[in-house]
Design a protein around this motif. Structure first.
Motif, short mmCIF file in Angstrom:
data_model
loop_
_atom_site.label_atom_id
_atom_site.label_comp_id
_atom_site.label_asym_id
_atom_site.label_seq_id
_atom_site.Cartn_x
_atom_site.Cartn_y
_atom_site.Cartn_z
N ASN A 133 0.79 -1.09 0.46
CA ASN A 133 0.27 -0.41 -0.02
C ASN A 133 1.29 1.52 -0.22
N MET A 134 2.55 1.03 0.43
CA MET A 134 2.73 2.18 0.89
C MET A 134 4.41 2.10 0.64
N VAL A 135 4.64 2.92 -0.29
CA VAL A 135 6.43 2.84 0.44
C VAL A 135 7.26 3.84 -0.10
N SER A 136 8.06 4.52 1.09
CA SER A 136 8.29 6.10 1.81
C SER A 136 10.19 5.50 1.86
N VAL A 137 10.60 6.95 0.90
CA VAL A 137 12.26 6.98 1.09
C VAL A 137 12.84 7.88 1.47
N TYR A 138 13.57 8.42 2.33
CA TYR A 138 14.24 9.16 2.56
C TYR A 138 15.96 8.82 2.72
N GLY A 139 16.40 9.99 2.29
CA GLY A 139 18.32 9.59 2.55
C GLY A 139 18.50 11.45 2.05
N ASP A 173 8.44 8.28 -3.44
CA ASP A 173 7.14 8.14 -2.04
C ASP A 173 6.34 7.64 -2.99
N TYR A 174 5.64 5.98 -2.49
CA TYR A 174 4.70 5.94 -4.00
C TYR A 174 3.10 5.47 -2.82
N ILE A 175 2.22 5.10 -2.93
CA ILE A 175 1.02 5.25 -2.12
C ILE A 175 -0.08 4.42 -3.39
N HIS A 176 -0.42 2.90 -2.92
CA HIS A 176 -1.12 1.77 -3.63
C HIS A 176 -2.46 2.11 -3.32
N ASN A 177 -3.81 2.36 -2.96
CA ASN A 177 -4.83 1.75 -2.34
C ASN A 177 -6.34 1.66 -3.38
#
Length: 328
Positions: free
Chosen positions: A146-152, A176-180
């Protein structure tokens, strides 16, 4: 390219530009940190397996080079950065419409995994000294991820600092990836962030963060299709704000907002507003286990030049248990 009638997948979208480089660097550092070359036994083998899952190529290279499970006495090989992981398991109530959540919402299983490498306030001048990868998954009508969030972090600058307050400005790369079942979104951005920490009497800490910057490239769904494609490429501006309170390392509360204004660069003429708001209230049973509740919602508003506007909502309410582990 993305397949027709299919939402942009996270791997497909990352591989289209610098996102793959960013995520590759992050996972490489995390996998090396998790593996303790000076330990042995079951815990060592589990750390090797977790590192392999995070960065399969690095894990395969360790097997080929004979480093898997081998004890090393070279202390310079060990990364001293702090690394922790959080694993949530619980249930979630969700729906496509805010008004229907309590009456007609659906229940489903929910899981979350969050990896944190480093801290914002240490080695902030070194690129990728602070990395956060957050994923959420669960039962949903459209997807399991449902969600992937990456911070660097890329670079940092210290500001006011003393025993009671500290501020830090950080330039970061974000994915950021959102899928619902309501909508999907995938985007890459660069932000300048202001992190602040306030220490109050009676073991109370307050943390805040504000960020803003350009969305370099993103993909959003297009209900009206563009040349048979079900999504548009967009660019724009991203903003974020969050705040949290920690009372005696027992009670935690937080609120987080992420938003964006996006305009089409390839697709039907339009612009979009993306809003993601969530909060969490959590009680720590001990240093590793905690329980919490988290309400929130996602909205995506599409303003089309030649078609009726589209407004998509996804409210949710989550209840979960959390297990936290520190990698030393």
């Amino acid at each position: 390219t993305f397949a027709e009638n299919q939402a942009p997948a996270p791997n497909d979208f990352i591989n289209t530009s610098f996102g793959g480089v960013v995520l590759g660097e992050m996972t490489y550092r995390l996998s090396n940190k998790i593996v303790n070359n000076r330990s042995r036994g079951f815990k060592r083998q589990m750390s090797e397996v977790i590192a392999l899952l995070i960065n399969p190529m690095n894990g395969i290279n360790r097997i080929i080079d004979g480093k898997w499970g081998r004890v090393s006495r070279n202390t310079t090989e060990r990364d001293s950065s702090k690394v922790s992981a959080e694993f949530d398991i619980g249930i979630r109530r969700f729906d496509k419409n805010t008004a229907n959540l309590l009456k007609h919402g659906k229940f489903g299983g929910y899981g979350r995994a969050k990896l944190i490498y480093g801290t914002p306030y240490e080695d902030y001048k070194v690129p990728f000294s602070n990395i956060v990868i957050n994923t959420e998954f669960g039962q949903d009508d459209s997807s399991k991820l449902n969600m992937v969030s990456v911070y660097g972090s890329l670079a940092g600058w210290a500001m006011r600092t003393n025993d009671k307050v500290r501020h830090l400005a950080v330039l970061s790369a974000n994915y950021d990836y959102i899928h619902n079942e309501a909508f999907s979104y995938g985007g890459q951005s660069v932000k300048i962030n202001l992190f602040s920490e306030f220490k109050l009497p009676k073991s109370i800490k307050i943390n805040t963060a504000f960020g803003a910057g350009p969305v370099l490239l993103a993909a959003v769904p297009d209900d009206y299709r563009y040349k048979g494609r079900t999504y548009d490429y967009v660019t724009g501006v991203s903003i974020s704000a969050s705040g949290g309170i920690n009372i005696a390392n027992k009670f935690y509360g937080s609120i987080d907002y992420r938003g964006g204004w996006l305009v089409t660069v390839n697709g039907n003429a339009s612009h979009y507003f993306l809003h993601a708001l969530s909060s969490e209230f959590r009680y720590a049973i001990d240093d590793r286990f905690s329980v919490g509740i988290a309400p929130g919602y996602f909205t995506l508003e599409g303003k089309y030049n030649d078609y009726p506007d589209v407004n998509k909502e996804y409210p949710f309410l989550r209840v979960s248990g959390r297990y936290t582990v520190q990698f030393k």
